[in-house]
Design a protein around this motif. Structure first.
Motif, PDB file in Angstrom:
ATOM      1  N   GLN A 173      -4.667   8.505 -11.608  1.00  0.00           N
ATOM      2  CA  GLN A 173      -5.904   7.816 -11.255  1.00  0.00           C
ATOM      3  C   GLN A 173      -6.357   6.892 -12.383  1.00  0.00           C
ATOM      4  O   GLN A 173      -6.731   5.735 -12.147  1.00  0.00           O
ATOM      5  CB  GLN A 173      -7.015   8.825 -10.972  1.00  0.00           C
ATOM      6  CG  GLN A 173      -7.073   9.332  -9.554  1.00  0.00           C
ATOM      7  CD  GLN A 173      -8.337  10.142  -9.336  1.00  0.00           C
ATOM      8  OE1 GLN A 173      -8.390  11.327  -9.639  1.00  0.00           O
ATOM      9  NE2 GLN A 173      -9.359   9.494  -8.829  1.00  0.00           N
ATOM     10  N   ASN A 193       0.835  -1.204   0.000  1.00  0.00           N
ATOM     11  CA  ASN A 193       0.000   0.000   0.000  1.00  0.00           C
ATOM     12  C   ASN A 193       0.868   1.250   0.000  1.00  0.00           C
ATOM     13  O   ASN A 193       0.607   2.212  -0.734  1.00  0.00           O
ATOM     14  CB  ASN A 193      -0.917   0.016   1.217  1.00  0.00           C
ATOM     15  CG  ASN A 193      -2.038  -0.999   1.116  1.00  0.00           C
ATOM     16  OD1 ASN A 193      -2.160  -1.709   0.114  1.00  0.00           O
ATOM     17  ND2 ASN A 193      -2.849  -1.083   2.146  1.00  0.00           N
ATOM     18  N   GLY A 212      -8.212   4.199  -2.373  1.00  0.00           N
ATOM     19  CA  GLY A 212      -9.433   4.980  -2.331  1.00  0.00           C
ATOM     20  C   GLY A 212      -9.238   6.474  -2.493  1.00  0.00           C
ATOM     21  O   GLY A 212      -8.567   6.949  -3.408  1.00  0.00           O
ATOM     22  N   ILE A 213      -9.810   7.239  -1.566  1.00  0.00           N
ATOM     23  CA  ILE A 213      -9.840   8.694  -1.646  1.00  0.00           C
ATOM     24  C   ILE A 213      -8.452   9.310  -1.579  1.00  0.00           C
ATOM     25  O   ILE A 213      -8.255  10.467  -1.982  1.00  0.00           O
ATOM     26  CB  ILE A 213     -10.729   9.257  -0.514  1.00  0.00           C
ATOM     27  CG1 ILE A 213     -10.992  10.760  -0.698  1.00  0.00           C
ATOM     28  CG2 ILE A 213     -10.084   8.995   0.847  1.00  0.00           C
ATOM     29  CD1 ILE A 213     -11.761  11.093  -1.936  1.00  0.00           C
ATOM     30  N   TYR A 262      -6.106   0.328  -6.388  1.00  0.00           N
ATOM     31  CA  TYR A 262      -6.764   1.632  -6.508  1.00  0.00           C
ATOM     32  C   TYR A 262      -7.951   1.719  -5.559  1.00  0.00           C
ATOM     33  O   TYR A 262      -8.180   2.755  -4.903  1.00  0.00           O
ATOM     34  CB  TYR A 262      -7.208   1.846  -7.954  1.00  0.00           C
ATOM     35  CG  TYR A 262      -8.058   3.062  -8.187  1.00  0.00           C
ATOM     36  CD1 TYR A 262      -7.489   4.332  -8.266  1.00  0.00           C
ATOM     37  CD2 TYR A 262      -9.438   2.941  -8.339  1.00  0.00           C
ATOM     38  CE1 TYR A 262      -8.274   5.453  -8.495  1.00  0.00           C
ATOM     39  CE2 TYR A 262     -10.227   4.057  -8.562  1.00  0.00           C
ATOM     40  CZ  TYR A 262      -9.647   5.314  -8.638  1.00  0.00           C
ATOM     41  OH  TYR A 262     -10.427   6.412  -8.858  1.00  0.00           O
ATOM     42  N   LEU A 263      -8.714   0.653  -5.438  1.00  0.00           N
ATOM     43  CA  LEU A 263      -9.863   0.635  -4.533  1.00  0.00           C
ATOM     44  C   LEU A 263      -9.412   0.698  -3.076  1.00  0.00           C
ATOM     45  O   LEU A 263     -10.056   1.345  -2.240  1.00  0.00           O
ATOM     46  CB  LEU A 263     -10.701  -0.624  -4.764  1.00  0.00           C
ATOM     47  CG  LEU A 263     -11.430  -0.723  -6.114  1.00  0.00           C
ATOM     48  CD1 LEU A 263     -12.182  -2.044  -6.200  1.00  0.00           C
ATOM     49  CD2 LEU A 263     -12.374   0.461  -6.312  1.00  0.00           C
ATOM     50  N   ILE A 264      -8.309   0.037  -2.757  1.00  0.00           N
ATOM     51  CA  ILE A 264      -7.814   0.038  -1.377  1.00  0.00           C
ATOM     52  C   ILE A 264      -7.333   1.432  -0.975  1.00  0.00           C
ATOM     53  O   ILE A 264      -7.634   1.923   0.120  1.00  0.00           O
ATOM     54  CB  ILE A 264      -6.672  -0.985  -1.215  1.00  0.00           C
ATOM     55  CG1 ILE A 264      -7.218  -2.408  -1.359  1.00  0.00           C
ATOM     56  CG2 ILE A 264      -5.977  -0.824   0.137  1.00  0.00           C
ATOM     57  CD1 ILE A 264      -6.147  -3.481  -1.399  1.00  0.00           C
ATOM     58  N   ASN A 291      -6.512   2.906 -12.191  1.00  0.00           N
ATOM     59  CA  ASN A 291      -7.818   2.296 -12.411  1.00  0.00           C
ATOM     60  C   ASN A 291      -7.754   1.238 -13.491  1.00  0.00           C
ATOM     61  O   ASN A 291      -8.434   0.208 -13.436  1.00  0.00           O
ATOM     62  CB  ASN A 291      -8.819   3.398 -12.798  1.00  0.00           C
ATOM     63  CG  ASN A 291     -10.255   2.976 -12.577  1.00  0.00           C
ATOM     64  OD1 ASN A 291     -10.528   1.843 -12.218  1.00  0.00           O
ATOM     65  ND2 ASN A 291     -11.177   3.892 -12.798  1.00  0.00           N
TER      66      ASN A 291
END
Length: 225
Positions: A84, A37, A99-100, A95-97, A88
């Motif tokens: 991004q 991460n 997140g923001i 990318y989902l982990i 994606n």
């Protein structure tokens, strides 16, 4: 020390964004639950940092001083949008982990600070070098903190490597011990605060010892003169 060498040393150690300037701490503390991460966010941040530094340096003489900060933010946002889309497309699960915290790179004080303090005042080559090594220095802290929290929290290193490197990397995970339940204190934000504090303290100790050693080496020379 040459100017470029000083820029490199500043980025990696002397003026490290995370350990000295204490910038970009929100993503640093939030997503470093694992080494991967941290590496993923570090690569994304470095890409944006290098691109924005280089672009700002190239057009620095054409930017009105009164609106330079909004222009910097727009440039940074364009690079964040690119990263991004790339994440994606090629690392969707990671990318989902994250997140923001990928779109929030736009507000990372490290990137805006380097654009204002360095890139807008220097030529493209030094600005590029600054972006690369500020990014590497920041990424290194993300990775070390992520590895520390991952090791203590779940007994592994490189868990989820396939999310960034592809399916072939599933076998890269190193298991140090097996546990039925993760040590949540290390994985959650409190563990990140303590881990970062230990890294900052370690750097300060190393710097102090180096300074003392340098003073001891200089003192005999002063006595001889």
């Amino acid at each position: 020390m040459t100017d470029n060498k000083k820029v490199i040393v500043d980025g990696l150690w002397d003026n490290n964004a995370a350990l000295v300037q204490l910038l970009g701490l929100c993503p640093l503390l939030a997503v470093t639950g694992t080494l991967i991460n941290g590496l993923g966010l570090g690569i994304a941040t470095t890409f944006v940092l290098v691109g924005s530094n280089l672009t700002v340096s190239i057009i620095r003489n054409h930017i009105p001083k009164e609106i330079r900060i909004p222009i910097f933010v727009m440039l940074i946002a364009s690079f964040v949008t690119n990263i991004q889309l790339l994440m994606n497309a090629f690392t969707y699960e990671l990318y989902l982990i994250l997140g923001i915290f990928i779109p929030l790179i736009v507000t990372n004080c490290t990137i805006i600070g380097r654009a204002e303090a360095f890139a807008s005042r220097n030529r493209p080559v030094p600005a590029f070098i600054d972006g690369v090594f500020q990014g590497i220095g920041f990424t290194a802290v993300l990775m070390i903190l992520g590895a520390l929290r991952e090791f203590i929290g779940q007994g592994t290193i490189l868990d989820g490597a396939h999310l960034l490197l592809g399916e072939w990397a599933r076998d890269l995970t190193i298991h140090f011990y097996l546990t039925d339940q993760k040590f949540l204190f290390a994985i959650l934000p409190p563990g990140a605060f303590i881990g970062l504090g230990l890294l900052v303290a370690t750097k300060n100790i190393i710097d102090k010892r180096a300074k003392n050693r340098q003073a001891v080496e200089i003192e005999p020379g002063l006595q001889q003169t």
